[in-house]
Design a protein around this motif. Structure first.
Motif: not given
Length: 202
Positions: A4, A6, A36, A57, A155, A175-176, A181-182
């Motif tokens: 990820v 972010t 993100c 995201v 992050t 994973d989320f 959850d993230f």
């Protein structure tokens, strides 16, 4: 485990050059699973996920009176130059989470010395502990130290404004499903990153 990035920007930020097609190419080349997209004072108004082959995201890098904050998992844009506590309230009303990007970098508009007081007040959910555009790694280290002091997850983002920067920093994390959850998965994340300056502009 997924990868990820972010914190990154596209042409929609106004100061970035990455197009959607270029983002898709870099996502594939870097093996990113989630990005993100954190435009400046703007949010993506359409579904990027189907266009780039990775989950997106929706975020926004928001200029507040205290410095920049990132809201993630947004549905609506948050206006800029509001007080930080009002920006945080608007992010959380949407079910989003609040990240402090590049907080101590003197070359960017982070919250700087206000970070500890914002953390103490419960206004920060996560701290960007690695930003790939920061050359002086003591600046990233200071952000990590503050995150640890307040028990907050970190992050890592490329802060890419050009295609070559995408994926320069990312998290390898569980994973989320959704923002809560993230945030929980961030506590198990592993930071990967390298300094990668912005491409020169001509």
């Amino acid at each position: 485990m997924i990868r990820v990035d972010t914190h990154l920007h596209t042409v929609e930020s106004g100061d970035a050059v990455t197009t959607v097609d270029q983002l898709a190419d870099r996502v594939a080349a870097c093996g990113l699973d989630v990005v993100c997209v954190t435009e400046h004072n703007h949010i993506a108004g359409y579904d990027l996920s189907r266009l780039i082959g990775a989950r997106v995201v929706v975020g926004e890098e928001i200029r507040t009176r205290s410095g920049e904050l990132i809201g993630l998992f947004l549905r609506e844009r948050v206006p800029y130059v509001l007080p930080a506590d009002e920006v945080v309230a608007r992010i959380r009303e949407q079910g989003g989470i609040v990240c402090a990007p590049h907080p101590y970098d003197p070359l960017r508009g982070g919250v700087g010395a206000e970070l500890p007081s914002l953390c103490e007040a419960g206004l920060i959910d996560a701290v960007e502990v690695f930003n790939a555009k920061i050359a002086d790694q003591s600046v990233n280290a200071a952000a990590l130290a503050t995150a640890r002091e307040f028990g907050l997850p970190g992050t890592a983002g490329s802060d890419a404004h050009d295609p070559a920067g995408i994926g320069a920093a990312y998290l390898e994390m569980p994973d989320f499903d959704g923002p809560r959850d993230f945030l929980e998965a961030l506590h198990s994340a592993v930071v990967h990153g390298e300094y990668r300056p912005h491409a020169p502009r001509f």
